[in-house]
Design an enzyme around this catalytic site. Structure first.
Site, mmCIF file in Angstrom:
data_model
loop_
_atom_site.group_PDB
_atom_site.id
_atom_site.type_symbol
_atom_site.label_atom_id
_atom_site.label_comp_id
_atom_site.label_asym_id
_atom_site.label_seq_id
_atom_site.Cartn_x
_atom_site.Cartn_y
_atom_site.Cartn_z
ATOM 1 N N ARG A 22 -21.319 157.191 78.788
ATOM 2 C CA ARG A 22 -20.701 158.511 78.810
ATOM 3 C C ARG A 22 -20.148 158.833 77.436
ATOM 4 O O ARG A 22 -19.372 158.063 76.889
ATOM 5 C CB ARG A 22 -19.550 158.494 79.816
ATOM 6 N N SER A 113 -20.130 162.823 85.560
ATOM 7 C CA SER A 113 -19.277 162.885 86.742
ATOM 8 C C SER A 113 -18.283 164.034 86.689
ATOM 9 O O SER A 113 -18.676 165.187 86.589
ATOM 10 C CB SER A 113 -18.560 161.548 86.914
ATOM 11 N N HIS A 114 -16.999 163.723 86.744
ATOM 12 C CA HIS A 114 -15.960 164.752 86.819
ATOM 13 C C HIS A 114 -15.504 165.214 85.436
ATOM 14 O O HIS A 114 -14.619 166.058 85.337
ATOM 15 C CB HIS A 114 -14.768 164.179 87.574
ATOM 16 N N ASP A 277 -17.043 166.300 93.196
ATOM 17 C CA ASP A 277 -17.001 166.344 91.729
ATOM 18 C C ASP A 277 -18.342 166.759 91.118
ATOM 19 O O ASP A 277 -19.272 167.149 91.836
ATOM 20 C CB ASP A 277 -16.539 165.003 91.159
ATOM 21 N N ASP A 279 -21.026 165.337 89.953
ATOM 22 C CA ASP A 279 -22.283 164.751 90.421
ATOM 23 C C ASP A 279 -22.279 164.461 91.914
ATOM 24 O O ASP A 279 -23.195 163.819 92.428
ATOM 25 C CB ASP A 279 -22.605 163.480 89.629
ATOM 26 N N ASP A 281 -20.400 162.560 93.913
ATOM 27 C CA ASP A 281 -20.078 161.269 94.537
ATOM 28 C C ASP A 281 -18.609 161.151 94.936
ATOM 29 O O ASP A 281 -18.249 160.281 95.717
ATOM 30 C CB ASP A 281 -20.540 160.079 93.682
ATOM 31 N N ARG A 282 -17.746 162.037 94.419
ATOM 32 C CA ARG A 282 -16.325 161.958 94.784
ATOM 33 C C ARG A 282 -15.987 162.964 95.882
ATOM 34 O O ARG A 282 -16.712 163.945 96.076
ATOM 35 C CB ARG A 282 -15.435 162.256 93.577
ATOM 36 N N THR A 344 -13.165 147.604 89.829
ATOM 37 C CA THR A 344 -13.418 149.042 89.801
ATOM 38 C C THR A 344 -14.870 149.334 89.426
ATOM 39 O O THR A 344 -15.412 148.731 88.513
ATOM 40 C CB THR A 344 -12.469 149.692 88.771
ATOM 41 N N GLU A 363 -12.898 153.617 96.820
ATOM 42 C CA GLU A 363 -12.046 153.473 95.652
ATOM 43 C C GLU A 363 -10.943 154.526 95.726
ATOM 44 O O GLU A 363 -11.161 155.623 96.249
ATOM 45 C CB GLU A 363 -12.846 153.685 94.371
ATOM 46 N N SER A 365 -10.001 156.336 93.502
ATOM 47 C CA SER A 365 -10.346 157.460 92.627
ATOM 48 C C SER A 365 -11.239 158.471 93.359
ATOM 49 O O SER A 365 -12.220 158.939 92.794
ATOM 50 C CB SER A 365 -11.044 156.930 91.391
ATOM 51 N N LYS A 376 -21.138 156.003 95.926
ATOM 52 C CA LYS A 376 -20.145 156.707 96.712
ATOM 53 C C LYS A 376 -20.696 158.096 96.992
ATOM 54 O O LYS A 376 -21.559 158.585 96.265
ATOM 55 C CB LYS A 376 -18.800 156.745 96.005
ATOM 56 N N ARG A 496 -4.279 153.351 83.090
ATOM 57 C CA ARG A 496 -4.047 153.710 84.483
ATOM 58 C C ARG A 496 -3.036 152.723 85.076
ATOM 59 O O ARG A 496 -3.207 151.516 84.952
ATOM 60 C CB ARG A 496 -5.340 153.643 85.289
HETATM 61 C C1 VG1 Z 1 -13.124 155.881 87.104
HETATM 62 C C2 VG1 Z 1 -12.500 155.451 88.410
HETATM 63 C C3 VG1 Z 1 -13.409 154.456 89.116
HETATM 64 C C4 VG1 Z 1 -14.795 155.089 89.304
HETATM 65 C C5 VG1 Z 1 -15.327 155.584 87.975
HETATM 66 C C6 VG1 Z 1 -16.636 156.321 88.118
HETATM 67 O O1 VG1 Z 1 -13.295 154.759 86.267
HETATM 68 O O2 VG1 Z 1 -11.226 154.910 88.206
HETATM 69 O O3 VG1 Z 1 -12.840 154.089 90.337
HETATM 70 O O4 VG1 Z 1 -15.683 154.147 89.834
HETATM 71 O O5 VG1 Z 1 -14.391 156.468 87.364
HETATM 72 O O6 VG1 Z 1 -16.520 157.431 88.978
HETATM 73 P P1 VG1 Z 1 -12.267 154.354 85.106
HETATM 74 O O7 VG1 Z 1 -12.875 153.140 84.445
HETATM 75 O O8 VG1 Z 1 -12.148 155.542 84.212
HETATM 76 O O9 VG1 Z 1 -10.974 154.062 85.783
HETATM 77 V V1 VG1 Z 1 -17.556 158.757 88.784
HETATM 78 O O10 VG1 Z 1 -17.226 159.840 89.933
HETATM 79 O O11 VG1 Z 1 -17.536 158.885 87.262
HETATM 80 O O12 VG1 Z 1 -19.141 158.152 88.933
HETATM 81 CO CO CO Z 2 -18.726 161.287 90.051
#
Ligand code: VG1
Ligand code: CO
Length: 543
Positions: A22, A113-114, A277, A279, A281-282, A344, A363, A365, A376, A496
């Site tokens: 990313r 993602s988000h 979100d 993509d 998955d959330r 995670t 998770e 998140s 997810k 975090r």
């Molecule tokens: C975050 C979340 C984690 C999740 C990841 C990808 O990661 O805390 O639980 O699996 O995003 O989610 P991090 O390393 O920033 O804490 V997504 O919706 O980006 O695929």
């Molecule tokens: Co996502």
């Protein structure tokens, strides 16, 4: 000539984070950045040669360009067939579904993602393996190692392909199938849930809203909620995917989905609201004037699993990421099923799901899912809640507070400190690590420390070990503080802090979480020396 081989120089920053690679869009567009990563995948994954590749993304800026580049590289690298979602769209769970259904060798999912999109936003790419899930660490490491030594890449001398019409088109020896991104996924959903019960609930006047946040789930949600389940037109809001998500963060939480939250309050409040979100998955789940934490959502769904037709006979086990609250552990104990604590990132659930050891996982998140795919799945969570609501006939709030009365409540909150200087963030974590051995058995602000460690996970299926996955401090009263650095950010470091406290007494289960957790939050801030080390007085985001 069918393809050309270009020489290149490695980029040294292609180590994937929690969920793939990313970076800012401008990074992906510079030189051969994207091409190096994609060639590294083809080099490290020989099964793709002569195999099927699934390709799609969340529709953000640069998605279409990246699809055309990847198609030409796939052709030059001997891929036999590519399944592409029309318009270049595939939600992350839908991509997982398609990989599994058509026995593809793997998939490339384009998403950050988000994270915000647009020319100044973020882009991302992730490789999923044949089980439909994010590549395991040994695979991502092999791809990363390859990216450090790559000297050339191959790309077909071919024209761009029309990805907006369903159908089949050849690119030299490779077949490209443009597929409906929604069809296979919607079919899977109808096979899992009690569609008749949900349809009846909606027909009886139950009011819901789904906020697709101008991201990929719009077309999925319209098909499933409005077409299949018969919810009125307008149930899905912000349902058209936009390259920049309308300038918003496609992040389903109380801050970024504030308009949706407002619809659950006041006289005209809806009974149920949810969001997903970038993509897909959330998920965020809301009832009338009620927010369900993702940790509670997992626990409630596990406790009600047998109401879902696909899980009528019960679930074998559950798993949660380490920082996720221990609410689901209590359900697992009551049901007498296995419960796993993993690092995670969804990739760590893959082996447990493949082995049939777990059926639900989640998770904190805003991630919840099951064994139907290996990602997810935001819409799965929404469907699971609708299924449970339809069969129990109670409100969201009544179901969750009833759950607390039965199992106790795990008060929970996450505090994020974003854009911290990398050195300072690592210094803070190192200082905490150094203190860990001295903590167990002692008191921190009156609470007795039961254990303090840097979480290490040994996969029960393949024995692989993942170390340094976050600092856990557990107290004898069941409360916990966890610290870790994000692996998905693109600017500086994000700290975090996860805080959790257990409350068995129903009389004391209705406090506001920040108030209920105030003492532990103060302990966490002091222990990690957050203010002195980062200069920050308060977190940027509280969830
Ligand atoms: C975050 C979340 C984690 C999740 C990841 C990808 O990661 O805390 O639980 O699996 O995003 O989610 P991090 O390393 O920033 O804490 V997504 O919706 O980006 O695929
Ligand atoms: Co996502």
């Amino acid at each position: 000539m069918a393809f050309t081989t270009y020489s290149t120089h490695p980029f040294t920053d292609q180590r994937p984070g929690t969920s793939g690679l990313r970076k800012r869009v401008e990074v992906f567009r510079q030189g051969n950045y994207l091409k190096n990563f994609v060639q590294s995948v083809f080099d490290a994954q020989p099964d793709l040669h002569g195999g099927t590749l699934v390709l799609g993304g969340d529709g953000r800026f640069y998605n279409r360009e990246a699809i055309q580049i990847i198609l030409k590289m796939a052709s030059a690298n001997g891929v036999a067939t590519v399944l592409v979602g029309r318009g270049g769209l595939l939600s992350t769970p839908a991509a997982s579904c398609v990989i599994r259904k058509y026995a593809a060798a793997g998939g490339l999912i384009l998403s950050a993602s988000h994270n915000p999109g647009g020319p100044d936003g973020d882009f991302g790419i992730k490789y999923n393996t044949a089980n439909g899930g994010p590549a395991a660490e040994r695979v991502t490491e092999a791809i990363y190692r390859r990216s450090l030594e790559i000297a050339d890449f191959r790309i077909a001398n071919a024209d761009d392909v029309d990805i907006d019409s369903i159908g089949s088109v050849a690119m030299q020896d490779m077949q490209i199938e443009i597929i409906d991104p929604v069809g296979d996924y919607a079919e899977l959903m109808t096979a899992i849930f009690d569609i008749d019960a949900i349809r009846a609930l909606l027909a009886a006047g139950f009011r819901m809203r789904f906020d697709a946040m101008h991201a990929v789930t719009g077309p999925y949600a319209r098909r499933i909620f409005e077409d299949i389940l018969g919810a009125p037109t307008g149930t899905v809001i912000n349902g058209t995917p936009l390259e920049d998500f309308g300038g918003h963060h496609p992040d389903p939480n109380l801050v970024h989905a504030a308009d949706l939250v407002a619809m659950t309050r006041g006289d005209d409040a809806v009974d149920f609201a949810a969001a997903s979100d970038g993509d897909g998955d959330r998920n965020m789940i809301l009832g009338r004037d009620f927010f369900v934490t993702p940790s509670d959502s997992l626990a409630v769904l596990a406790a009600n699993a047998t109401l879902i037709p696909a899980h009528r006979d019960g679930i074998p086990g559950v798993a949660r990421s380490m920082p996720t609250s221990q609410a689901v552990d209590r359900v697992a104990t009551a049901l007498g099923i296995e419960c796993f604590e993993t690092p995670t990132g969804w990739k760590f659930f893959g082996n447990l799901l493949d082995a049939g050891r777990i059926a639900f996982c989640g998770e904190e998140s805003f991630g919840t899912g099951s064994d139907h795919v290996r990602e997810k799945d935001g819409l799965w969570a929404v469907m699971a809640w609708l299924n449970v609501l339809a069969l129990r006939g109670e409100s969201v709030a009544d179901i969750v507070t009833g759950h607390w009365r039965q199992y106790g409540r795990n008060y929970y909150s996450r505090h994020d400190y974003e854009g911290i200087n990398d050195k300072k963030a690592n210094g803070l974590m190192d200082a905490l690590r150094a203190r860990l051995p001295s903590l167990p058995g002692g008191l921190l602000d009156g609470r007795e420390v039961a254990y303090a460690d840097d979480f290490s996970y040994s996969d029960p299926i393949d024995g692989s070990v993942s170390e340094r996955q976050g600092i856990r401090i557990g107290f004898t009263d069941g409360s916990r503080i966890v610290f870790r650095l994000s692996g998905t950010g693109t600017v500086g470091a994000t700290l975090r802090v996860y805080i959790e406290a257990y409350e068995a007494d129903p009389e004391r289960q209705l406090e506001e979480p920040q108030a209920a957790l105030a003492e532990l939050i103060a302990t966490a801030n002091r222990l990690a020396e957050i203010h002195p080390r980062t200069g920050r007085d308060a977190p940027d985001v509280i969830t």
